[in-house]
Design a protein around this motif. Structure first.
Motif, PDB file in Angstrom:
ATOM      1  N   LEU A  44      16.066   6.628   0.691  1.00 14.24           N
ATOM      2  CA  LEU A  44      15.487   5.607   1.559  1.00 14.24           C
ATOM      3  C   LEU A  44      14.149   5.203   0.936  1.00 14.24           C
ATOM      4  CD1 LEU A  44      15.828   4.129   4.311  1.00 14.24           C
ATOM      5  CD2 LEU A  44      14.405   5.933   5.288  1.00 14.24           C
ATOM      6  N   LEU A  45      13.970   3.913   0.689  1.00 17.12           N
ATOM      7  CA  LEU A  45      12.720   3.413   0.132  1.00 17.12           C
ATOM      8  C   LEU A  45      11.882   2.846   1.272  1.00 17.12           C
ATOM      9  CD1 LEU A  45      11.085   2.872  -2.441  1.00 17.12           C
ATOM     10  CD2 LEU A  45      12.193   0.623  -2.541  1.00 17.12           C
ATOM     11  N   VAL A  46      10.676   3.374   1.406  1.00 13.50           N
ATOM     12  CA  VAL A  46       9.761   2.959   2.464  1.00 13.50           C
ATOM     13  C   VAL A  46       8.663   2.112   1.837  1.00 13.50           C
ATOM     14  CG1 VAL A  46       8.155   3.756   4.240  1.00 13.50           C
ATOM     15  CG2 VAL A  46      10.234   5.072   3.756  1.00 13.50           C
ATOM     16  N   ALA A  47       8.467   0.913   2.391  1.00 18.44           N
ATOM     17  CA  ALA A  47       7.436  -0.004   1.896  1.00 18.44           C
ATOM     18  C   ALA A  47       6.579  -0.477   3.061  1.00 18.44           C
ATOM     19  CB  ALA A  47       8.092  -1.197   1.218  1.00 18.44           C
ATOM     20  N   ARG A  48       5.293  -0.661   2.769  1.00 13.60           N
ATOM     21  CA  ARG A  48       4.382  -1.202   3.789  1.00 13.60           C
ATOM     22  C   ARG A  48       3.334  -2.052   3.076  1.00 13.60           C
ATOM     23  NH1 ARG A  48       2.803   3.322   6.486  1.00 13.60           N
ATOM     24  NH2 ARG A  48       0.772   3.371   5.527  1.00 13.60           N
ATOM     25  N   VAL A  54       0.836  -1.206   0.000  1.00 11.89           N
ATOM     26  CA  VAL A  54       0.000   0.000   0.000  1.00 11.89           C
ATOM     27  C   VAL A  54       0.864   1.246   0.000  1.00 11.89           C
ATOM     28  CG1 VAL A  54      -1.979  -1.134   1.087  1.00 11.89           C
ATOM     29  CG2 VAL A  54      -0.293   0.026   2.518  1.00 11.89           C
ATOM     30  N   VAL A  55       2.126   1.097   0.395  1.00  9.79           N
ATOM     31  CA  VAL A  55       3.070   2.214   0.386  1.00  9.79           C
ATOM     32  C   VAL A  55       4.367   1.730  -0.244  1.00  9.79           C
ATOM     33  CG1 VAL A  55       4.476   3.776   1.801  1.00  9.79           C
ATOM     34  CG2 VAL A  55       2.109   3.302   2.457  1.00  9.79           C
ATOM     35  N   LEU A  56       4.888   2.509  -1.172  1.00 11.29           N
ATOM     36  CA  LEU A  56       6.213   2.311  -1.737  1.00 11.29           C
ATOM     37  C   LEU A  56       6.681   3.684  -2.183  1.00 11.29           C
ATOM     38  CD1 LEU A  56       8.351   0.166  -2.370  1.00 11.29           C
ATOM     39  CD2 LEU A  56       7.404   0.023  -4.682  1.00 11.29           C
ATOM     40  N   ALA A  57       7.545   4.297  -1.386  1.00 12.18           N
ATOM     41  CA  ALA A  57       7.904   5.688  -1.633  1.00 12.18           C
ATOM     42  C   ALA A  57       9.378   5.947  -1.350  1.00 12.18           C
ATOM     43  CB  ALA A  57       7.046   6.599  -0.765  1.00 12.18           C
ATOM     44  N   ALA A  58       9.990   6.714  -2.232  1.00  6.49           N
ATOM     45  CA  ALA A  58      11.380   7.130  -2.063  1.00  6.49           C
ATOM     46  C   ALA A  58      11.401   8.411  -1.226  1.00  6.49           C
ATOM     47  CB  ALA A  58      12.030   7.375  -3.420  1.00  6.49           C
ATOM     48  N   GLN A 103       8.916  -1.106   6.139  1.00  2.00           N
ATOM     49  CA  GLN A 103      10.190  -1.725   5.825  1.00  2.00           C
ATOM     50  C   GLN A 103      11.018  -0.670   5.096  1.00  2.00           C
ATOM     51  OE1 GLN A 103      10.281  -4.865   2.738  1.00  2.00           O
ATOM     52  NE2 GLN A 103      10.969  -6.177   4.420  1.00  2.00           N
ATOM     53  N   HIS A 104      12.264  -0.520   5.488  1.00  2.00           N
ATOM     54  CA  HIS A 104      13.125   0.496   4.882  1.00  2.00           C
ATOM     55  C   HIS A 104      14.289  -0.154   4.156  1.00  2.00           C
ATOM     56  CE1 HIS A 104      11.647   3.329   8.275  1.00  2.00           C
ATOM     57  NE2 HIS A 104      10.818   3.325   7.255  1.00  2.00           N
ATOM     58  N   SER A 105      14.617   0.384   2.997  1.00  2.00           N
ATOM     59  CA  SER A 105      15.778  -0.066   2.233  1.00  2.00           C
ATOM     60  C   SER A 105      16.591   1.153   1.825  1.00  2.00           C
ATOM     61  CB  SER A 105      15.353  -0.825   0.975  1.00  2.00           C
ATOM     62  OG  SER A 105      14.664  -2.001   1.304  1.00  2.00           O
ATOM     63  N   ARG A 106      17.908   1.002   1.863  1.00  2.00           N
ATOM     64  CA  ARG A 106      18.806   2.020   1.315  1.00  2.00           C
ATOM     65  C   ARG A 106      18.986   1.702  -0.162  1.00  2.00           C
ATOM     66  NH1 ARG A 106      22.112   1.332   6.445  1.00  2.00           N
ATOM     67  NH2 ARG A 106      22.697  -0.615   5.451  1.00  2.00           N
ATOM     68  N   VAL A 107      18.779   2.712  -1.006  1.00  2.00           N
ATOM     69  CA  VAL A 107      18.832   2.492  -2.450  1.00  2.00           C
ATOM     70  C   VAL A 107      19.822   3.459  -3.087  1.00  2.00           C
ATOM     71  CG1 VAL A 107      17.499   2.519  -4.604  1.00  2.00           C
ATOM     72  CG2 VAL A 107      16.428   1.730  -2.482  1.00  2.00           C
ATOM     73  N   THR A 108      20.560   2.934  -4.049  1.00  2.00           N
ATOM     74  CA  THR A 108      21.393   3.748  -4.922  1.00  2.00           C
ATOM     75  C   THR A 108      21.031   3.385  -6.354  1.00  2.00           C
ATOM     76  OG1 THR A 108      23.218   3.758  -3.341  1.00  2.00           O
ATOM     77  CG2 THR A 108      23.744   4.366  -5.606  1.00  2.00           C
ATOM     78  N   ASP A 109      20.663   4.381  -7.141  1.00  2.00           N
ATOM     79  CA  ASP A 109      20.408   4.202  -8.565  1.00  2.00           C
ATOM     80  C   ASP A 109      21.423   5.027  -9.344  1.00  2.00           C
ATOM     81  OD1 ASP A 109      18.171   2.531  -8.345  1.00  2.00           O
ATOM     82  OD2 ASP A 109      16.786   4.226  -8.221  1.00  2.00           O
ATOM     83  N   VAL A 110      22.043   4.407 -10.324  1.00  2.00           N
ATOM     84  CA  VAL A 110      22.915   5.111 -11.267  1.00  2.00           C
ATOM     85  C   VAL A 110      22.111   5.245 -12.548  1.00  2.00           C
ATOM     86  CG1 VAL A 110      25.101   5.062 -12.524  1.00  2.00           C
ATOM     87  CG2 VAL A 110      24.971   4.110 -10.203  1.00  2.00           C
TER      88      VAL A 110
END
Length: 132
Positions: free
Chosen positions: A93-97, A72-76, A105-112
């Protein structure tokens, strides 16, 4: 607005659109943000996926097993984006619920990213689950 600032704003908008597309189940729109040769490294993946084709094969297997995430949530958030000419790096930080009452749930993200034909495409995506 400088070229770098305009690029950073376009990258931020693209990242937001990509995750909105995921929530909407719109794989085609999501994939518009990915380069064909994207490498994808994520905590939950079976290993690094080195092309969009490999990512598609993983998705097909996952989806046929009924394991596509329902969120229901997926936000940078906390985005930091730098642009140098035709290349950019986004860290966030990517926030998911999964549901309204569930834990985040939090993930550290790097996009090139690379600018191709005027559009920013992710060429490398690295996401690491943050254990709390």
């Amino acid at each position: 607005m400088s070229f770098a600032e305009a690029g950073a704003a376009a990258i931020a908008a693209g990242i937001d659109d990509m995750y909105q597309a995921f929530l909407a189940g719109d794989t085609d729109r999501f994939d518009e943000h990915l380069h064909e040769d994207v490498t994808t490294w994520e905590t939950h993946l079976p290993g690094p996926l080195r092309t969009r084709r490999e990512l598609d094969e993983y998705r097909t297997t996952r989806d046929s097993a009924g394991q596509r995430p329902r969120l229901v949530v997926l936000a940078a958030t906390e985005k930091r984006i730098d642009v140098w000419g035709e290349f950019g790096v986004a860290r966030y930080l990517l926030v998911a619920r999964e549901d309204d009452a569930g834990p985040e749930q939090h993930s550290r993200v790097t996009d090139v990213l690379r600018r191709v034909d005027g559009r920013w495409r992710i060429v490398h995506h690295h996401s690491e689950l943050v254990r709390r």
